[in-house]
Scaffold this motif. Sequence first.
Motif, PDB file in Angstrom:
ATOM      1  N   LYS A   1       0.900  -1.233  -0.089  1.00 29.18           N
ATOM      2  CA  LYS A   1       0.106  -0.039   0.005  1.00 29.18           C
ATOM      3  C   LYS A   1       0.862   1.317   0.118  1.00 29.18           C
ATOM      4  CE  LYS A   1      -3.162   2.094   3.316  1.00 29.18           C
ATOM      5  NZ  LYS A   1      -3.948   1.443   4.411  1.00 29.18           N
ATOM      6  N   ASN A   2       0.814   2.102  -0.898  1.00 29.72           N
ATOM      7  CA  ASN A   2       1.645   3.039  -1.061  1.00 29.72           C
ATOM      8  C   ASN A   2       3.087   2.842  -1.138  1.00 29.72           C
ATOM      9  OD1 ASN A   2      -0.728   4.655  -1.314  1.00 29.72           O
ATOM     10  ND2 ASN A   2      -0.987   5.217   0.892  1.00 29.72           N
ATOM     11  N   GLY A   3       3.438   1.589  -1.437  1.00 30.24           N
ATOM     12  CA  GLY A   3       4.834   1.162  -1.907  1.00 30.24           C
ATOM     13  C   GLY A   3       5.445   0.337  -0.577  1.00 30.24           C
ATOM     14  N   GLU A   4       4.428   0.377   0.523  1.00 30.52           N
ATOM     15  CA  GLU A   4       4.752  -0.198   1.721  1.00 30.52           C
ATOM     16  C   GLU A   4       4.214  -1.680   1.867  1.00 30.52           C
ATOM     17  OE1 GLU A   4       6.891   0.649   4.281  1.00 30.52           O
ATOM     18  OE2 GLU A   4       7.086   2.794   3.326  1.00 30.52           O
ATOM     19  N   LEU A   5       5.212  -2.641   1.996  1.00 30.04           N
ATOM     20  CA  LEU A   5       4.523  -4.072   2.172  1.00 30.04           C
ATOM     21  C   LEU A   5       3.454  -4.294   3.424  1.00 30.04           C
ATOM     22  CD1 LEU A   5       5.117  -6.999   0.831  1.00 30.04           C
ATOM     23  CD2 LEU A   5       6.470  -7.430   3.151  1.00 30.04           C
ATOM     24  N   ILE A   6       2.383  -4.570   3.224  1.00 31.60           N
ATOM     25  CA  ILE A   6       1.549  -4.655   4.063  1.00 31.60           C
ATOM     26  C   ILE A   6       0.913  -6.135   4.094  1.00 31.60           C
ATOM     27  CG2 ILE A   6       0.458  -2.428   4.037  1.00 31.60           C
ATOM     28  CD1 ILE A   6      -2.026  -3.701   2.556  1.00 31.60           C
ATOM     29  N   TYR A   7       1.431  -7.143   3.293  1.00 29.03           N
ATOM     30  CA  TYR A   7       0.943  -8.351   3.302  1.00 29.03           C
ATOM     31  C   TYR A   7       1.842  -9.243   2.501  1.00 29.03           C
ATOM     32  CZ  TYR A   7      -2.579 -12.580   3.689  1.00 29.03           C
ATOM     33  OH  TYR A   7      -3.070 -13.517   4.015  1.00 29.03           O
TER      34      TYR A   7
END
Length: 491
Positions: free
Chosen positions: A212-218
């Motif tokens: 999400k927005n370049g950040e790993l969330i899953y």
Amino acid sequence: MDKAKMDENEWGYHGEGNKSLVVAHTQRCVVLRFLKFPPNRKKTSEEIFQHLQNIVDFGKNVMKEFLGENYVHCGEVVQLPLDFVKQLCLKIQSERPESRCDKDLDTLSGYALCLPNLARLQTYHFAEHRPILCVEIKPKCGFIPLSSDVTHEMKHKVCRYCMHQHLKVATGKWKQISKYCPLDLYSGNKQRMYFALKSLLQEAQNNLKIFKNGELIYGCKDARSPTTDWSELAHHLKPFFFPSNGLASGPHCTRAVIRELVRVITRVLLSGSDKGWASALRLGPGSRGPCVCEASPYRRSLRQPGRSSVERSGLPKDCLLYKTLQVQKLDLLDIEGLYPLYRRVERYLEEFPEQRKALQIDGPYDEAFYQKLLDLSTEDDGTVAFALTKVQQYRVAMTAKDCSIMIALSPCLQDASSDQRPVVPSSRSRFAFSVSVLDLDLKPYESIPHQYKLDSKIVNYYSKAVRTADATRVPTRFKESEDCTLVLHKV
Ligand SMILES: O=P(O)(O)O[C@@H]1[C@@H](OP(=O)(O)O)[C@H](OP(=O)(O)O)[C@H](O)[C@H](OP(=O)(O)O)[C@H]1OP(=O)(O)O
Ligand SMILES: Nc1ncnc2c1ncn2[C@@H]1O[C@H](COP(=O)(O)OP(=O)(O)OP(=O)(O)O)[C@@H](O)[C@H]1O
């Protein structure tokens, strides 16, 4: 990018695989991709430059031709100040997953690839402020070999991914066997695709990541610490799929959000963005193997009463999954048929080592290299030329079996009607999307003997595991009949 003013504080760790490590710029939509090597494996700067340039050339001259202009981002080789690379390496070290630290980032050459950040890719520059969701899928091999060179009958029934799962769990790489089967994802049948995507969400391994927005969330940052918290994922996704609705939280909401995600991803995967582009590969009906894998839990669930049978619906010819599958099928002979041809090339090279360059084993991956890949004949005339063509096709096919697909989704604004971008609707919102492929590094010629041994290890292990499971099932049957006898006796 002003190479003279590189500041490590403007870059953050983004991710890594077995052979490269990626850092992302904190503000701009670019990444740097560095090569990694085992400690003590020293390569000269010139070798590293050549390796990276080969990756770019292979993307431009081969993969863009096969997969289509819009899907492939080749990037460029950049030379960075050594001090910047060393500081960057120190800065990110603590964020690297332990399981990837057996290899070190190349800090000696100063060369890296500069690429668009596909986890934040926007097709329009003005849209950079929009929130963005990105799903990365590593689908793996989507077909069962038909080749008559295959000696293990099992390989005609069960796909390599499903067989390999057993070995991976036995060796401790993953904790449990995934229900994902690539043949379900590549089927083009929506129900099977939903099943495959849900299975990936249940057991992501290294086949699914969500940003999400370049950040790993899953997804697994580290093979040893998998994350599969659906309610947390749904919490992240809810504003995308149910933007202005007070859908209550809890299991019902989680299910609704996951369902929307799976539907949207399926639609995007079935869409084609390279209109008018015609595949250079004409593999013909002869390349059609079985359309289902006997180990897929989807197939097994169909044996239950009330479930419909498996249909061969097929993928649209302009979608990326279809094109990727066609490239994978350049592996026409299977490793069992290919290995003797590799040995033929090897014998030739032992006798004429100076010919290695002319055979383009290590590049250049130019137009001539691409043209030779289009020869799909399987009639072996005993020549080195025939063997070499099959070897090169196999390397390209293996590359397509190991690449990843990145799907970037950004919610459409109310005024989005003037946008020219492809749009996918969900039940409560619409997304502009882009699809790209990453990790298109041509597999090395030297890995062929390893592939040959690994193939037989996977099949032997799987066959043994199935035999053991069958053997343990027999006493269960006896037990059932014993129980039955007991009941009869009682009556
Ligand atoms: O052999 P496979 O199918 O296990 O694939 C390897 C991948 O393992 P996977 O099964 O996807 O977990 C493996 O991925 P991981 O390191 O396990 O994340 C690599 O992608 C490897 O490629 P390379 O040697 O780095 O060029 C991959 O090796 P290649 O066979 O593609 O060369
Ligand atoms: N251009 C890009 N934009 C955004 N993220 C990227 C990009 N390239 C790579 N990544 C991220 O970095 C990770 C590692 O990259 P990549 O798959 O190329 O590594 P690798 O070592 O070549 O992989 P493998 O283990 O398959 O050999 C990817 O899974 C992806 O999440």
